[in-house]
Design an enzyme around this catalytic site. Structure first.
Site, PDB file in Angstrom:
ATOM      1  N   CYS A  96       0.819  -1.210   0.000  1.00 48.23           N
ATOM      2  CA  CYS A  96       0.000   0.000   0.000  1.00 48.23           C
ATOM      3  C   CYS A  96       0.858   1.268   0.000  1.00 48.23           C
ATOM      4  O   CYS A  96       1.474   1.561  -1.012  1.00 48.23           O
ATOM      5  CB  CYS A  96      -1.003  -0.041   1.145  1.00 48.23           C
ATOM      6  N   ARG A 130     -12.271   6.737  -1.535  1.00 47.13           N
ATOM      7  CA  ARG A 130     -11.157   5.810  -1.313  1.00 47.13           C
ATOM      8  C   ARG A 130     -11.560   4.447  -1.849  1.00 47.13           C
ATOM      9  O   ARG A 130     -12.746   4.103  -1.894  1.00 47.13           O
ATOM     10  CB  ARG A 130     -10.844   5.708   0.188  1.00 47.13           C
ATOM     11  N   HIS A 197      -3.538  -5.519   2.141  1.00 42.48           N
ATOM     12  CA  HIS A 197      -3.275  -5.645   3.574  1.00 42.48           C
ATOM     13  C   HIS A 197      -3.973  -6.922   4.039  1.00 42.48           C
ATOM     14  O   HIS A 197      -4.516  -7.676   3.249  1.00 42.48           O
ATOM     15  CB  HIS A 197      -3.924  -4.498   4.362  1.00 42.48           C
TER      16      HIS A 197
HETATM   17  N1  GLN Z   1      -1.793   6.909   2.165  1.00 45.78           N
HETATM   18  C1  GLN Z   1      -2.004   6.075   1.026  1.00 45.78           C
HETATM   19  C2  GLN Z   1      -3.339   6.236   0.365  1.00 45.78           C
HETATM   20  O1  GLN Z   1      -4.303   6.553   1.015  1.00 45.78           O
HETATM   21  C3  GLN Z   1      -1.742   4.625   1.427  1.00 45.78           C
HETATM   22  C4  GLN Z   1      -2.729   4.090   2.415  1.00 45.78           C
HETATM   23  C5  GLN Z   1      -2.358   2.753   2.972  1.00 45.78           C
HETATM   24  O2  GLN Z   1      -1.188   2.411   3.105  1.00 45.78           O
HETATM   25  N2  GLN Z   1      -3.383   1.994   3.367  1.00 45.78           N
HETATM   26  O3  GLN Z   1      -3.446   6.011  -0.820  1.00 45.78           O
END
Ligand code: GLN
Length: 244
Positions: A96, A130, A197
Site C-alpha cells: 500500500c 477511497r 493488507h
Molecule cells: N496513504 C495512502 C493512500 O491513502 C496509502 C494508504 C495505505 O497504506 N493503506 O493512498
C-alpha cells in the site's frame, strides 16, 4: 552452512497500518518451522541502509502524513541501498503506502511526494472515494502455478503502471490499482508492490513461501512442506470475504 533469511523492515513504526507487521511474523514462523534461521533488522528515519546485508526488504502501509516523512528519508538515506539490493535480486516488498513509495511519485493536489523508482508506477490522489474493501487477485509468478492472493485494500491513491510495467495480478474482485484497469500491484524481478493488507502474508501463506524462496535464491519447491490446514482455511476465508 544453515540457511538464514535476513529481513530488513523499513520504518516499522511509521509504515505499519492494518497490522502489516504481521507479515514479518509469518516470514519468521515459516522459516523457524523449517529450521531456517531468521534475522530481523530495521531501518528507520535517518538510519542508513546496507543493500548488501539483507535478503528481503519490507515496507508496509502508512497514512499520507507518515508517508511524506518516510519518502524524504527514503530518497536521502536509503535509495541507493535499495537499488543495489534490487539489482542483486534481493526481494523488496511494499504494501500500500510502501508500494506507492517504491514507484516514481505519489501526487496529492499540488504536492508530489517522490518515490524511489524501483517500480515504473505513479500514484495520484484523485477526486472520488477511497478504494476500500476485500480484494482477490489472480497472479502468475515465475516457477509457480497461477494462484490467488486475497486481502483488504484501503487507499486514496490510484496507481498507474508505466508502459512496460507488469502488474502483480489481475483483479478478480475488489478495486486494485486504480479501480478501472483490472490490474493490481506491480512486479519487476524481485521487487513487488501490492495494495493488499490483511495483513497480506497470514492470508496467503503460499506467497510467503514464494518470497522466502526467492529471497534465499531457492526454487519455489525447495522449501519443506508445512502442515498448512489452518493457513489454507484462512486463505479461503479471505477469498470468500472478497466474494470468490
Ligand atoms: N496513504 C495512502 C493512500 O491513502 C496509502 C494508504 C495505505 O497504506 N493503506 O493512498
Amino acid at each position: 552452512m544453515p540457511l538464514t533469511l535476513r529481513v530488513c523492515a523499513l520504518y516499522p513504526d511509521l509504515m505499519n497500518i492494518y497490522a502489516d507487521r504481521g507479515n514479518l511474523i509469518v516470514l519468521e514462523r515459516r522459516c523457524a518451522w523449517r529450521g531456517i534461521g531468521f534475522q530481523l533488522s530495521s531501518s528507520g528515519l535517518g538510519e542508513p541502509l546496507d543493500g548488501g546485508a539483507h535478503d528481503l526488504f519490507y515496507i508496509g502501509g502508512g497514512q499520507d502524513r507518515d508517508q511524506r516523512l518516510c519518502a524524504e528519508d527514503l530518497i536521502e538515506t536509503k535509495r541507493e541501498g535499495l537499488h543495489a539490493a534490487a539489482a542483486r535480486k534481493a526481494v523488496v516488498l511494499g504494501v500500500c503506502g510502501g508500494y506507492q513509495l517504491l514507484g516514481h511519485s505519489y501526487t496529492l493536489d499540488q504536492e508530489e511526494i517522490p518515490g524511489v523508482g524501483l517500480l515504473d508506477v505513479r500514484t495520484v490522489r484523485e477526486q472520488g472515494p477511497r478504494l476500500i474493501g476485500n480484494v482477490a487477485i489472480e497472479v502468475s509468478l515465475a516457477e509457480h502455478a497461477t494462484e490467488v492472493l486475497a486481502g483488504f485494500e484501503n487507499h486514496g491513491g490510484r496507481t498507474y503502471l508505466g508502459a512496460g510495467q507488469q502488474p502483480l495480478g489481475q483483479v478478480l474482485s475488489g478495486r486494485g490499482n486504480d479501480g478501472r484497469s483490472g490490474f493490481e500491484g506491480a512486479i519487476a524481478q524481485n521487487t513487488i508492490g501490492t495494495y493488499l493488507h490483511g495483513p497480506l502474508l497470514p492470508k496467503n501463506a503460499w506467497f510467503a513461501d514464494w518470497l522466502i524462496a526467492r529471497a534465499l535464491g531457492l526454487q519455489a519447491d525447495a522449501l519443506a512442506p508445512l502442515d498448512d490446514a489452518i493457513e489454507r482455511r484462512t486463505h479461503l476465508g479471505a477469498r470468500r470475504a472478497a466474494g470468490g
